[in-house]
Design an enzyme around this catalytic site. Structure first.
Site, mmCIF file in Angstrom:
data_model
loop_
_atom_site.group_PDB
_atom_site.id
_atom_site.type_symbol
_atom_site.label_atom_id
_atom_site.label_comp_id
_atom_site.label_asym_id
_atom_site.label_seq_id
_atom_site.Cartn_x
_atom_site.Cartn_y
_atom_site.Cartn_z
ATOM 1 N N ARG A 69 0.902 -1.217 -0.121
ATOM 2 C CA ARG A 69 0.223 0.162 -0.323
ATOM 3 C C ARG A 69 0.714 1.488 0.110
ATOM 4 O O ARG A 69 0.597 2.592 -0.565
ATOM 5 C CB ARG A 69 -0.674 -0.227 1.018
ATOM 6 C CG ARG A 69 -1.949 1.118 1.242
ATOM 7 C CD ARG A 69 -2.976 1.307 2.686
ATOM 8 N NE ARG A 69 -3.722 -0.123 2.744
ATOM 9 C CZ ARG A 69 -4.759 -0.231 2.224
ATOM 10 N NH1 ARG A 69 -4.935 0.202 1.222
ATOM 11 N NH2 ARG A 69 -5.600 -1.386 1.977
ATOM 12 N N ARG A 95 -9.954 4.126 -2.361
ATOM 13 C CA ARG A 95 -8.569 2.976 -1.930
ATOM 14 C C ARG A 95 -9.089 3.664 0.142
ATOM 15 O O ARG A 95 -9.008 4.659 0.276
ATOM 16 C CB ARG A 95 -7.683 2.962 -2.141
ATOM 17 C CG ARG A 95 -7.352 2.326 -3.339
ATOM 18 C CD ARG A 95 -6.082 2.989 -4.079
ATOM 19 N NE ARG A 95 -5.023 2.665 -3.376
ATOM 20 C CZ ARG A 95 -4.477 1.395 -3.476
ATOM 21 N NH1 ARG A 95 -4.964 0.163 -3.928
ATOM 22 N NH2 ARG A 95 -3.130 0.998 -2.636
ATOM 23 N N HIS A 113 -18.873 11.696 2.809
ATOM 24 C CA HIS A 113 -19.227 9.707 2.875
ATOM 25 C C HIS A 113 -20.968 9.563 2.877
ATOM 26 O O HIS A 113 -21.237 10.119 3.351
ATOM 27 C CB HIS A 113 -18.446 9.732 3.748
ATOM 28 C CG HIS A 113 -18.712 8.339 4.994
ATOM 29 N ND1 HIS A 113 -18.850 6.927 4.346
ATOM 30 C CD2 HIS A 113 -20.064 7.559 5.431
ATOM 31 C CE1 HIS A 113 -19.018 5.887 4.672
ATOM 32 N NE2 HIS A 113 -20.151 5.994 5.221
ATOM 33 N N ASP A 146 -6.174 9.142 10.504
ATOM 34 C CA ASP A 146 -5.628 7.752 10.073
ATOM 35 C C ASP A 146 -6.671 6.825 10.390
ATOM 36 O O ASP A 146 -7.139 5.072 9.871
ATOM 37 C CB ASP A 146 -4.915 7.981 10.921
ATOM 38 C CG ASP A 146 -3.737 8.218 10.594
ATOM 39 O OD1 ASP A 146 -3.328 8.469 9.814
ATOM 40 O OD2 ASP A 146 -2.535 8.073 11.949
ATOM 41 N N GLU A 178 -24.967 15.212 -1.241
ATOM 42 C CA GLU A 178 -24.295 15.150 -1.421
ATOM 43 C C GLU A 178 -23.248 16.517 -2.536
ATOM 44 O O GLU A 178 -22.444 17.349 -1.976
ATOM 45 C CB GLU A 178 -23.101 14.290 -2.425
ATOM 46 C CG GLU A 178 -23.468 12.987 -0.953
ATOM 47 C CD GLU A 178 -22.447 11.949 -1.534
ATOM 48 O OE1 GLU A 178 -22.119 11.432 -3.036
ATOM 49 O OE2 GLU A 178 -22.619 10.845 -0.910
HETATM 50 C C1 GRF Z 1 -20.485 8.680 -2.922
HETATM 51 O O1 GRF Z 1 -21.359 8.473 -2.856
HETATM 52 C C2 GRF Z 1 -19.804 8.795 -1.475
HETATM 53 O O2 GRF Z 1 -20.589 9.311 -0.446
HETATM 54 C C3 GRF Z 1 -19.155 7.806 -1.745
HETATM 55 O O3 GRF Z 1 -18.766 7.336 -3.063
HETATM 56 C C4 GRF Z 1 -19.597 7.916 -3.893
HETATM 57 C C5 GRF Z 1 -18.975 8.664 -5.147
HETATM 58 O O4 GRF Z 1 -19.223 8.528 -6.167
HETATM 59 N N1 GRF Z 1 -17.300 8.058 -1.236
HETATM 60 P P1 GRF Z 1 -19.726 9.824 -6.886
HETATM 61 O O5 GRF Z 1 -18.508 8.822 -8.499
HETATM 62 O O6 GRF Z 1 -19.008 11.308 -6.785
HETATM 63 O O7 GRF Z 1 -21.157 9.751 -7.845
#
Ligand code: GRF
Length: 220
Positions: A69, A95, A113, A146, A178
């Site tokens: 990694r 990752r 997230h 981390d 998001e």
């Molecule tokens: C989103 O749901 C984000 O919260 C998660 O991965 C997904 C990515 O979606 N970490 P995209 O590739 O931005 O459409």
């Protein structure tokens, strides 16, 4: 805003809808940033083409099979540093980053997230939310430390879980949120309002005891 925009590198693994929104929103000078580059760990990530079509340099950096990694993370850091960013924004980057990588960018990595952290870190959040009969769900932007999905929380958007929801319908509504909250957090960072310090997120000089709750009104 007259100052030069801060440079942001976005890391993706897939379709890159958050990346697209971050790029599109950056065209408003008030956001205070430009997306200097996009890097994917998956050569076939659809988001790479999206970024290129939007005029942003985009490249794949695939990990070698079985390589440690830290070896990949060193290459990734070298690729990121070519863009000399102020901020690294993870947007569906699948990752786990090693502690030395995170330590290279102290308080300078954000992630989005799909859950109301600290609930449901990790994968498959929409299915797990349904199985637990949660009444609310959402998305969170946080600083990366981390601890997986465990860094200080910055902003959250919430939705109600309806009786006829399935994982796909939850995902669709969470995505809408998001796309609102991630550019906002990046804007706060790149206009100097958001910082990481002493294990906390600080907004406008105050440590956030709880993440900002996005209420649908575009706060500035
Ligand atoms: C989103 O749901 C984000 O919260 C998660 O991965 C997904 C990515 O979606 N970490 P995209 O590739 O931005 O459409």
């Amino acid at each position: 805003m007259s100052a030069a925009p801060e440079r942001v590198v976005v890391l993706i693994s897939g379709r890159g809808s958050n990346m697209r929104t971050l790029i599109e929103r950056s065209h408003d000078p008030a956001m205070g940033y430009q997306v200097a580059g996009v890097i994917s760990d998956q050569a076939q990530a659809a988001g790479l083409e999206v970024a290129a079509d939007l005029g942003v340099p985009a490249r794949a950096l695939a990990p070698g099979k079985g390589a440690p990694r830290t070896e990949y993370d060193d290459k990734l850091a070298a690729a990121i540093d070519e863009y000399a960013p102020s901020l690294v924004a993870l947007a569906g980057f699948m990752r786990i980053l090693s502690p030395p990588f995170v330590a290279r960018y102290p308080g300078r990595i954000l992630n989005i997230h799909p859950s109301l952290l600290p609930k449901y870190p990790g994968l498959d959040t929409h299915r797990r939310v349904l199985e637990a009969h949660e009444r609310q769900h959402g998305a969170t932007v946080h600083f990366v430390t981390d601890e997986l999905d465990g860094g200080p929380l910055i902003i959250q958007g919430r939705i109600q879980v309806e009786a006829d929801d399935d994982a796909a319908s939850l995902e669709a509504r969470v995505h809408v949120l998001e796309h609102r909250i991630y550019p906002l957090a990046v804007r706060w960072y790149c206009t100097g309002r958001l910082r990481y310090g002493a294990g906390r997120a600080w907004l406008d000089g105050k440590a956030l005891a709880d993440p900002v709750q996005y209420d649908g009104i575009e706060v500035h």
